[in-house]
Design a protein around this motif. Structure first.
Motif, PDB file in Angstrom:
ATOM      1  N   MET A 164     -62.212 -10.649 -17.004  1.00  0.00           N
ATOM      2  CA  MET A 164     -61.595 -11.556 -15.429  1.00  0.00           C
ATOM      3  C   MET A 164     -60.836 -11.848 -15.659  1.00  0.00           C
ATOM      4  O   MET A 164     -59.716 -12.134 -14.614  1.00  0.00           O
ATOM      5  N   ARG A 165     -60.639 -13.232 -16.048  1.00  0.00           N
ATOM      6  CA  ARG A 165     -59.953 -14.498 -16.146  1.00  0.00           C
ATOM      7  C   ARG A 165     -58.359 -13.795 -16.994  1.00  0.00           C
ATOM      8  O   ARG A 165     -57.416 -14.253 -15.761  1.00  0.00           O
ATOM      9  N   GLN A 166     -58.052 -12.830 -17.488  1.00  0.00           N
ATOM     10  CA  GLN A 166     -56.610 -12.286 -18.433  1.00  0.00           C
ATOM     11  C   GLN A 166     -56.413 -11.924 -16.685  1.00  0.00           C
ATOM     12  O   GLN A 166     -55.619 -11.944 -16.304  1.00  0.00           O
ATOM     13  N   ARG A 167     -56.653 -10.539 -16.099  1.00  0.00           N
ATOM     14  CA  ARG A 167     -57.041 -10.316 -14.880  1.00  0.00           C
ATOM     15  C   ARG A 167     -56.599 -11.212 -14.327  1.00  0.00           C
ATOM     16  O   ARG A 167     -55.830 -10.516 -12.796  1.00  0.00           O
ATOM     17  N   GLU A 168     -56.889 -11.814 -13.758  1.00  0.00           N
ATOM     18  CA  GLU A 168     -56.671 -12.751 -12.280  1.00  0.00           C
ATOM     19  C   GLU A 168     -55.069 -13.716 -12.313  1.00  0.00           C
ATOM     20  O   GLU A 168     -54.481 -13.968 -11.235  1.00  0.00           O
ATOM     21  N   GLU A 169     -55.326 -13.637 -13.896  1.00  0.00           N
ATOM     22  CA  GLU A 169     -53.433 -14.051 -14.733  1.00  0.00           C
ATOM     23  C   GLU A 169     -52.613 -13.547 -13.676  1.00  0.00           C
ATOM     24  O   GLU A 169     -51.699 -13.961 -13.982  1.00  0.00           O
ATOM     25  N   ALA A 170     -52.811 -12.463 -15.040  1.00  0.00           N
ATOM     26  CA  ALA A 170     -52.006 -11.285 -14.245  1.00  0.00           C
ATOM     27  C   ALA A 170     -51.541 -10.883 -12.785  1.00  0.00           C
ATOM     28  O   ALA A 170     -50.585 -10.655 -12.473  1.00  0.00           O
TER      29      ALA A 170
END
Length: 126
Positions: free
Chosen positions: A34-40
């Motif tokens: 989820m954190r990776q998607r938010e950063e992307a």
């Protein structure tokens, strides 16, 4: 302060039996993705393209660059070797062709055709 060997052994024996609760790894992976998607989603435009490019370049596997270079070199060499070259034409003679058969009499006279002369020096093969 440096721990003694006995202290390290007792700490390892205590930690050996500790286990994370059920579902801990699943929750951890879900939060991480989820954190990776938010950063992307936050990165857009030139910054996103730049980060993807630098990530691709810095990925492990330098062999992709070596293979790419070898394929490029091979393509250039094939293009050079198969390219058309100018044909050099020498001046042709304008004499008419003669149909007469020329027999080299001198060579025929030098031949030793006796049956017992087989394999001796002076024998010529045509």
């Amino acid at each position: 302060m440096k721990p003694s060997v006995e202290q390290i052994g007792s700490l390892l024996s205590l930690k050996r039996h500790e286990r994370p609760p059920e579902g801990y790894m699943d929750d951890f992976l879900r939060e991480f993705h989820m954190r990776q998607r938010e950063e992307a989603v936050k990165e857009r435009g030139f910054a996103a393209v730049w980060s993807r490019l630098t990530g691709w370049i810095s990925e492990p596997g330098m062999s992709k660059w070596v293979y790419g270079g070898v394929v490029g070199y091979a393509a250039v060499m094939i293009a050079v070797m198969t390219g058309e070259r100018p044909i050099e034409v020498e001046g042709l003679s304008t004499q008419p062709a003669s149909n007469a058969v020329v027999i080299p009499v001198q060579q025929l006279e030098e031949l030793d055709l006796r049956p017992n002369s087989e394999g001796s020096t002076g024998e010529q093969e045509f």
